[in-house]
Write a protein that holds these residues in place. Sequence first.
Motif, PDB file in Angstrom:
ATOM      1  N   PHE A   1      -5.361  -3.122 -14.501  1.00  0.00           N
ATOM      2  CA  PHE A   1      -5.167  -3.667 -13.169  1.00  0.00           C
ATOM      3  C   PHE A   1      -3.900  -3.099 -12.551  1.00  0.00           C
TER       4      PHE A   1
ATOM      5  N   ARG B   1     -12.087   3.629  -4.438  1.00  0.00           N
ATOM      6  CA  ARG B   1     -12.055   2.226  -4.843  1.00  0.00           C
ATOM      7  C   ARG B   1     -12.421   1.272  -3.703  1.00  0.00           C
TER       8      ARG B   1
ATOM      9  N   LEU C   1      -4.045  -0.932  -6.354  1.00  0.00           N
ATOM     10  CA  LEU C   1      -5.366  -0.307  -6.457  1.00  0.00           C
ATOM     11  C   LEU C   1      -6.438  -1.223  -7.025  1.00  0.00           C
ATOM     12  N   GLY C   2      -6.038  -2.442  -7.389  1.00  0.00           N
ATOM     13  CA  GLY C   2      -7.021  -3.345  -7.988  1.00  0.00           C
ATOM     14  C   GLY C   2      -7.379  -2.877  -9.395  1.00  0.00           C
ATOM     15  N   TYR C   3      -8.565  -3.283  -9.862  1.00  0.00           N
ATOM     16  CA  TYR C   3      -8.994  -2.906 -11.201  1.00  0.00           C
ATOM     17  C   TYR C   3      -9.493  -1.463 -11.233  1.00  0.00           C
ATOM     18  N   ASP C   4      -9.337  -0.835 -12.389  1.00  0.00           N
ATOM     19  CA  ASP C   4      -9.966   0.465 -12.627  1.00  0.00           C
ATOM     20  C   ASP C   4     -11.305   0.184 -13.301  1.00  0.00           C
ATOM     21  N   TYR C   5     -12.397   0.392 -12.556  1.00  0.00           N
ATOM     22  CA  TYR C   5     -13.730   0.030 -13.049  1.00  0.00           C
ATOM     23  C   TYR C   5     -14.422   1.173 -13.784  1.00  0.00           C
ATOM     24  N   TRP C   6     -13.690   2.251 -14.041  1.00  0.00           N
ATOM     25  CA  TRP C   6     -14.361   3.442 -14.578  1.00  0.00           C
ATOM     26  C   TRP C   6     -13.823   3.830 -15.966  1.00  0.00           C
TER      27      TRP C   6
ATOM     28  N   ILE D   1      -9.797  -2.529  -0.615  1.00  0.00           N
ATOM     29  CA  ILE D   1      -9.739  -2.346  -2.066  1.00  0.00           C
ATOM     30  C   ILE D   1      -9.542  -3.745  -2.636  1.00  0.00           C
ATOM     31  N   PRO D   2     -10.549  -4.277  -3.309  1.00  0.00           N
ATOM     32  CA  PRO D   2     -10.481  -5.672  -3.733  1.00  0.00           C
ATOM     33  C   PRO D   2      -9.802  -5.831  -5.103  1.00  0.00           C
ATOM     34  N   ALA D   3      -9.226  -6.977  -5.303  1.00  0.00           N
ATOM     35  CA  ALA D   3      -8.795  -7.381  -6.652  1.00  0.00           C
ATOM     36  C   ALA D   3      -9.594  -8.637  -6.955  1.00  0.00           C
TER      37      ALA D   3
ATOM     38  N   ARG E   1     -18.984  -3.376  -8.048  1.00  0.00           N
ATOM     39  CA  ARG E   1     -19.342  -1.968  -7.861  1.00  0.00           C
ATOM     40  C   ARG E   1     -20.860  -1.791  -7.737  1.00  0.00           C
TER      41      ARG E   1
ATOM     42  N   SER F   1     -19.673  -0.601 -14.765  1.00  0.00           N
ATOM     43  CA  SER F   1     -19.454  -1.305 -13.507  1.00  0.00           C
ATOM     44  C   SER F   1     -20.441  -0.932 -12.411  1.00  0.00           C
TER      45      SER F   1
END
Lengths: 621, 621
Positions: A544, B236, A548-553, B207-209, B216, A457
């Motif tokens: 998701f 985030r 916190l939205g998506y976890d991009y990590w 904090i976006p969804a 990122r 990401s």
Amino acid sequence: MTLDEFNVEVLIVGAGPAGLMAATWMAQTGIKTMLVDQKGLRTQCGHADGIESRTLEILDSFRLGESIYRGANLTIDLCLWNQLENGDIQRQTVLNNASPGLSRYHEATYGQGKIEENFLKFLQSSNSVEVRWNTVPVKLDILQSCTDYPVRVVIQTKQSNAECTLATVNAKYVVGCDGARSWVRKRLGLRLEGNHMDENWGVIDVIPATNFPDIRKRCIIKSEAGHLMIIPREERLVRFYVQLSPGAAALFRAEYHPKALVAIVKDILHPYSFEAPYIEWSTIYTVGQRLCPALSKHNRVFLAGDAVHTHSPKAGKGMNVSIQDTYNLGWKLASVIKGKAIPSILHTYQAERGAVARRLIAFDKRMVMGIGEKEPSSDSTEQKEGTLRAILKEENTSESGSRTYYQPSLLVTRTWDDRPTGKRHMLKPMLPHSKTNLAINIVLGARLPNIEVLCQSDSRPYHIQRLLRSTGEWYLLILGGDILQKSQMVRLESLGLQLGRTDSLIYRINQQNDSVCRISTFLVHCAPRNKVELMELPQVFIPFDKKLGYDYWKVFADNEPCSEECGSAHEFYGVSAEGCMVLVRPDQHVAFIGSLEDLPEVESFLGNFMIASIEGTECQE
Amino acid sequence: MTLDEFNVEVLIVGAGPAGLMAATWMAQTGIKTMLVDQKGLRTQCGHADGIESRTLEILDSFRLGESIYRGANLTIDLCLWNQLENGDIQRQTVLNNASPGLSRYHEATYGQGKIEENFLKFLQSSNSVEVRWNTVPVKLDILQSCTDYPVRVVIQTKQSNAECTLATVNAKYVVGCDGARSWVRKRLGLRLEGNHMDENWGVIDVIPATNFPDIRKRCIIKSEAGHLMIIPREERLVRFYVQLSPGAAALFRAEYHPKALVAIVKDILHPYSFEAPYIEWSTIYTVGQRLCPALSKHNRVFLAGDAVHTHSPKAGKGMNVSIQDTYNLGWKLASVIKGKAIPSILHTYQAERGAVARRLIAFDKRMVMGIGEKEPSSDSTEQKEGTLRAILKEENTSESGSRTYYQPSLLVTRTWDDRPTGKRHMLKPMLPHSKTNLAINIVLGARLPNIEVLCQSDSRPYHIQRLLRSTGEWYLLILGGDILQKSQMVRLESLGLQLGRTDSLIYRINQQNDSVCRISTFLVHCAPRNKVELMELPQVFIPFDKKLGYDYWKVFADNEPCSEECGSAHEFYGVSAEGCMVLVRPDQHVAFIGSLEDLPEVESFLGNFMIASIEGTECQE
């Protein structure tokens, strides 16, 4: 005299490195713990000082590593010196004091007191661990009746006015980290076995004033006046290990004056000058290698560190093996106490750490022999030096902790080649198998080696080991291979679907709101990173959360290195473009290796010891 | 109402990044300082967030860099997106968001509040700086009479019960870091010059969804619905800069509701989804580039940061230039206050930072033009994109602070090529000269670039910049060349003798027991490291202290790399085996380059402004 009585989940006896590591696990997982120590405060100076790279990896997994590494001295070179016929000493050779590439940390030295200080700071920020100084156990009984807190320990605290108070602590588990003269071990009726050798060494920590050129390098000096080891330390400190004649040892013991040791060092270092304007600490010890065959009693009281293995300080291993003992034990205790795993997993502590202790003692004997040997006559010099070099190399590889591996058990699968034959078959009939050929550079049962990967990401480099934080979590590392190949993406999608099924064991385990025994998933692929669209990957890899939205990590790539340090993870681990799946324990050791289709095998492995809560199961159905 | 009166050496107005950097210098050098701010506490969220690599180097020189860098987001990629004819946006290209090799730190983002928190923690451990919140200056006069504390400031503190107290602060110097609407600037009768442009931008931290794939990464998106910049932040968080129509701007100003900004972002990101489950901060601003031509009054009151330059936040430069302003000023103030340097050096603040401010404003105009431009017709796309790319590249090199260089002055020598002709000759007749041809990759007046070298004593790699700590010290870096060549060693020995002479200016300066204006010497050679015997080098490079023994960390080598990162310092700096000498200022900028024989030149340079005797200075000019 008052007699309080209270319950704790874990009572740890001894606040040295082993006890502090155990307490750190308990703090990290939020388990009510008491840590007692007979001393009034932490170690101030002297004692152990070697920190191996594996220990630094472990400390970093609690985010304790960086500040310790910054303060420590890195010991890069190892110089071997011999005495010439004219009595002067001369440098023979300079060796590497580490095996390059074994770890992202270099071998280092740092006073035990500083390490303890870092642990204690960590414990301070926890509200589950209470530390009581000036406190010793005076009575310990393991109740045979079925009770939640079967270990009854009476502890005695010495107050500042020399008055003593007693209290009864009812513990689920006790960990004895109370050193070579362990009260807990004696109380359990266990003892260290082995012998002292007839050799005395003095130890002295000083700020030296010397023109000896290698004073900031690790040195082994063999001379007629005695053998000498030099260990540079943090800031301007240097530690000297000095071989003592029986006469010198007796003299030192009688007067306990470090000046005697300074005089011997000065003698050995001739023709170089040597003074010690500042002496911080000194002691004397007799070399001995001793071992306690049992590391626990009824799986309720455990022993760790010097309480079960004592040896020479020559290789700087003591603090490391002690920390690694309780690093192995802590997450298992937390998993059982929290009802996430069956108590039988605690048996693996004896199996895993007992084997390490035996190898340690055997190695130390070779090390002491190699260093202590008289300087050989010139014709056999090369051969003898070869022996010492081989031992020193071993010290930095198999014995450094980085290559420690644990045998198949409830917590490590066996390899596919381990055909069930005879006795082994009888012992472990139920173990799932690993396909180690899918990741030829990953050693089953050993800690997962580190490599840098790039986050899908944000393109940022991450150390894989940094992802494997010590929180009690297990990590399912999916080396996805070339996921731009359609067939490979189909396999990944199928795996993603299985991982997302609400009736799967992993899903049910993860529903419990606790990091202990959760199974976290990471994906590392080797497709060209800029051609992979993160949002098109299976949803399980981009979890998701409404807030916190998506976890991009969770998704990483090992291509397109952004620096020389970023290698290819697949190549490094010996994994083909077809990928594989690696299950990593909470202590970063590899439990299982399989194909992307082997999730049932993972679940059958986990199902042998993990407990998915009944409520959770009912909710799902 | 009480009216206290007290003296401080320095009064700093404004506890934003510029004021905190100034206070950090004062804390580091132990100068009695008061820092006041009208706010009740530090920035909590929003405001600036870009940290450039040079700023991280500066923070690290106070040992503040590591924890900030660990917490920050590293922004590796920069993606340019355009709108297609069907209205969807599409990624056009991915660029590097940094110039590789420019610094050991990567460009990063981190909330201003977090940076302030780190500064404040540093100040807490000092006992020379007092921070007063809820406090503003209400009166400021510069006394013309000769007095030690010529700036009289009345400050007013709002107590919790809304009652106000007044106090008079007599200061030697005042630094106004009180932002674009600076009270101090107005009081001095100075004003920002320049215009606002007719362009409104909204800013929102959320904090976006979203399924937008580059969320990122730093993005610049040009669309009919408006232009958009995306700046990923720590944890985030993501920041969005949204171009607003006059109508949208008016609406937002009226209601101040961030939802309006979210709706525009959503519109621009079409066809991707976008929601903002958590909104941390939002604001609106009008683009303007304004500059205050004078940065000080009577060299007693100085202005820094937004008080003297305001511009768009597009390039994330604001916090950086502000910190770099007072980083330039702080050590000069400390040197003068401690009587180590003549007050005339303070004139260089205007010359050095005024030029930076002008370049910054000119750059920001180009940047805003490049981003704000409407999407060009297809035939000229390439050309226009080329312009934007060139600006973005400039952003990461000459304008990042790493390539900022200062013109010849009392504190920077001029080059040998600068023949005294006409006007220049009249202005700077006394300046010593530098032989820049001896180090062709070192830019006179710019910060010394970093390279790793190996310590001669312990073989450990060190970053040269890490040796140049911000303590007020100057650093004489001797690139000794191949010192195993006899002729070269003779030159080095001769230099060593001169440096050790008790009648030399450097020796006399260093006799004063203070780090401010001390000149510390390091030697880096390029001879084979294992053939050099440390103890045979001139004594000045291995200073001896009766209590601390030898200092083993003054001599380094640049050969035999132990890792890919260790390069050859001589080659990197463009220095031949004959070596050279580089004098580095307390802010890591290069003041002088000369040969190993040029110590007289160094001393004549230092003699122009340094005061070796202990007597203080009289009232200035």
